[in-house]
Design a protein around this motif. Structure first.
Motif, mmCIF file in Angstrom:
data_model
loop_
_atom_site.group_PDB
_atom_site.id
_atom_site.type_symbol
_atom_site.label_atom_id
_atom_site.label_comp_id
_atom_site.label_asym_id
_atom_site.label_seq_id
_atom_site.Cartn_x
_atom_site.Cartn_y
_atom_site.Cartn_z
ATOM 1 N N GLY A 83 0.828 -1.199 0.000
ATOM 2 C CA GLY A 83 0.000 0.000 0.000
ATOM 3 C C GLY A 83 0.863 1.249 0.000
ATOM 4 N N MET A 84 1.930 1.215 0.803
ATOM 5 C CA MET A 84 2.807 2.383 0.896
ATOM 6 C C MET A 84 3.455 2.717 -0.448
ATOM 7 N N TYR A 107 -3.503 7.299 8.475
ATOM 8 C CA TYR A 107 -2.601 6.150 8.543
ATOM 9 C C TYR A 107 -1.167 6.667 8.706
ATOM 10 N N VAL A 110 1.563 6.871 5.813
ATOM 11 C CA VAL A 110 1.297 7.847 4.755
ATOM 12 C C VAL A 110 1.581 9.254 5.270
ATOM 13 N N GLU A 151 -8.969 9.961 3.905
ATOM 14 C CA GLU A 151 -8.957 8.574 4.369
ATOM 15 C C GLU A 151 -10.268 8.368 5.114
ATOM 16 N N ASN A 155 -8.007 6.181 10.164
ATOM 17 C CA ASN A 155 -7.201 5.590 11.226
ATOM 18 C C ASN A 155 -6.784 6.615 12.272
ATOM 19 N N ASP A 180 -8.536 7.053 0.273
ATOM 20 C CA ASP A 180 -8.025 5.814 0.875
ATOM 21 C C ASP A 180 -9.169 5.211 1.687
ATOM 22 N N THR A 182 -9.279 1.941 2.607
ATOM 23 C CA THR A 182 -8.791 0.621 3.001
ATOM 24 C C THR A 182 -9.681 -0.043 4.058
ATOM 25 N N SER A 202 -5.098 -0.412 0.501
ATOM 26 C CA SER A 202 -4.032 -1.343 0.834
ATOM 27 C C SER A 202 -4.647 -2.731 0.675
ATOM 28 N N THR A 204 -3.237 -5.396 1.092
ATOM 29 C CA THR A 204 -2.729 -6.227 2.190
ATOM 30 C C THR A 204 -3.870 -6.585 3.134
ATOM 31 N N LYS A 205 -4.859 -5.736 3.188
ATOM 32 C CA LYS A 205 -5.905 -5.796 4.199
ATOM 33 C C LYS A 205 -7.085 -6.625 3.668
ATOM 34 N N ALA A 215 0.267 -5.613 -0.547
ATOM 35 C CA ALA A 215 -0.089 -5.106 -1.871
ATOM 36 C C ALA A 215 -0.875 -3.821 -1.714
HETATM 37 C C1 LIG Z 1 -2.165 -0.521 5.761
HETATM 38 C C2 LIG Z 1 -2.603 0.791 5.278
HETATM 39 C C3 LIG Z 1 -1.838 1.523 4.370
HETATM 40 C C4 LIG Z 1 -0.480 1.052 3.886
HETATM 41 O O1 LIG Z 1 -0.563 -0.181 3.235
HETATM 42 P P1 LIG Z 1 0.610 -1.322 3.296
HETATM 43 O O2 LIG Z 1 0.039 -2.386 2.435
HETATM 44 O O3 LIG Z 1 0.763 -1.712 4.740
HETATM 45 O O4 LIG Z 1 1.848 -0.714 2.758
HETATM 46 C C5 LIG Z 1 -2.344 2.744 3.937
HETATM 47 N N1 LIG Z 1 -3.525 3.221 4.377
HETATM 48 C C6 LIG Z 1 -4.280 2.539 5.264
HETATM 49 C C7 LIG Z 1 -5.570 3.111 5.704
HETATM 50 C C8 LIG Z 1 -3.846 1.303 5.742
HETATM 51 O O5 LIG Z 1 -4.600 0.640 6.631
#
Ligand SMILES: *Cc1c(COP(=O)(O)O)cnc(C)c1O
Length: 386
Positions: A83-84, A107, A110, A151, A155, A180, A182, A202, A204-205, A215
């Protein structure tokens, strides 16, 4: 054409079948992983489009991008190795001196990245309180601001921002809106349909959902020079998502709707149970009718409220840390959006100087049995205050 072929299939169907994938040669219903780093030219020494070298992308990564583009109602999506790295590509593609507007709390990675670019005089930054559209409107500079960053939910306090209203503010100033979302994946929130210009998740989540891939993905309805520039950052920095990880992401996304629905139900059960608890100062969750973001969230997230919440523990910072130590089911780990529930003391994780309540615990609610999760937190709270 038959009636069936005219009928538009639900996105749930499309995603469960990875866009009805069938491998032409064998009939396999699961795609292969294309691991190659390079591609041979044809007999005329021409590139066999569209790939020629892995930094541009691969078939496996493109398949995952196509699924996300459908989920997002996007023209195109680009997957990054985290995500970063996706967020960094957006910041990096801006011209030197560009003015951007971002939340004061968001987050942490970021925010730190944006502050680094600001310190280095690469960009000029104005801040607004997360979710506060009046402050956002004051922070934008007409004809000057290039990007407004939202966002939502935010977060780690889960403030909700009205994406459509934020898009109006950004567009009136001639800026693009980056959203964002996520915390509420595109099975719930399609920010491009609400007016955002760039949607970020992200992956990843929730999109992957199994805590075994990092990712990030950007999606847009309108391509153009800025999108080409973002693509070039990915290509030159080599931050395209690897094929192996794209394959895991494709597998994870097949169950996106089921996982997210269950996580939302569980989170709502926990929020209701712990709201007003004697050891808890406050439950931060947009699903609670008393939450200031409740009405906007209801509209914006398809009547669901996500699997993310925070609780502010009464007593001391040590009491809050003790709760994470005494949990037996919740993993004391960072990240979110996986099938397993996680708890973290956000102040420890965000680092000194980050504005977060010292007794705030962030919970990522998974798909386990809700009663088991409630029991676990209850026993951890009881021990922490014994
Ligand atoms: C995790 C996250 C990111 C960054 O993503 P990574 O996959 O950890 O690099 C950015 N924004 C939010 C809201 C997130 O939860």
């Amino acid at each position: 054409m038959t009636e069936q072929s005219n009928r538009k299939q639900s996105i749930m169907t499309r995603v469960a079948q990875a866009l009805h994938f069938v491998e032409p040669e064998t009939g396999a219903v699961v795609p292969s992983i294309q691991p190659t780093a390079t591609y041979a030219r044809d007999e005329n020494y021409e590139i066999r489009k569209p790939y020629w070298y892995r930094r541009d992308g691969s078939q496996t990564t493109a398949h995952a991008e196509a699924i996300i583009a459908e989920l997002e109602n996007a023209a195109e999506s680009l997957l990054f190795s985290s995500g970063m790295s996706a967020c960094t590509a957006v910041i990096e593609h801006l011209p030197t001196g560009a003015h951007v507007v971002v939340p004061k709390v968001m987050y942490h990675g970021v925010l730190q990245q944006i502050q680094k670019y600001e310190e280095n005089k690469r960009i000029v930054v104005s801040y607004y309180a997360a979710g506060n559209l009046e402050e956002m409107a004051k922070a934008v500079r007409k004809g000057e601001t290039q990007l407004v960053w939202v966002e939502t939910p935010n977060n780690p306090n889960w403030e909700v921002t009205d994406i459509a209203a934020a898009a109006e503010i950004a567009h009136a100033a001639g800026a693009k809106l980056m959203a964002d979302c996520t915390g509420t994946p595109p099975s719930m929130t399609r920010s491009l349909d609400l007016g955002a210009d760039i949607s970020f998740h992200s992956a990843t989540k929730y999109l992957n959902g199994h805590s075994d891939v990092t990712a990030g993905v950007l999606s847009v309805k309108e391509t153009g020079q800025y999108w080409d520039d973002i693509f070039w950052v990915r290509k030159l920095q080599g931050t395209v998502l690897h094929s192996q990880d794209a394959w895991l992401l494709i597998r994870g996304m097949r169950t996106l709707f089921l996982r997210v629905e269950r996580a939302c139900q569980n989170a709502m059960s926990l929020a209701k149970h712990f709201d007003g608890h004697p050891h808890i100062e406050k439950v931060l969750y947009p699903g609670l009718a008393s939450d200031p973001g409740h009405e906007v969230a209801k509209r914006q997230t398809d009547g669901q409220f996500g699997g993310m919440m925070s609780i502010i523990i009464k007593g001391t910072e040590q009491n809050a840390i003790d709760v994470t130590r005494f949990c037996q089911l919740f993993y004391p780990a960072t990240s979110l959006g996986g099938v397993e529930s996680l708890v973290e003391h956000r102040k420890t994780v965000s680092g000194e100087g980050f504005p977060v309540h010292p007794q705030l615990l962030r919970l990522s609610i998974g798909i386990e049995d809700a009663d088991d999760l409630i029991y676990d937190l209850e026993q951890a709270l009881a021990r922490a205050f014994a």
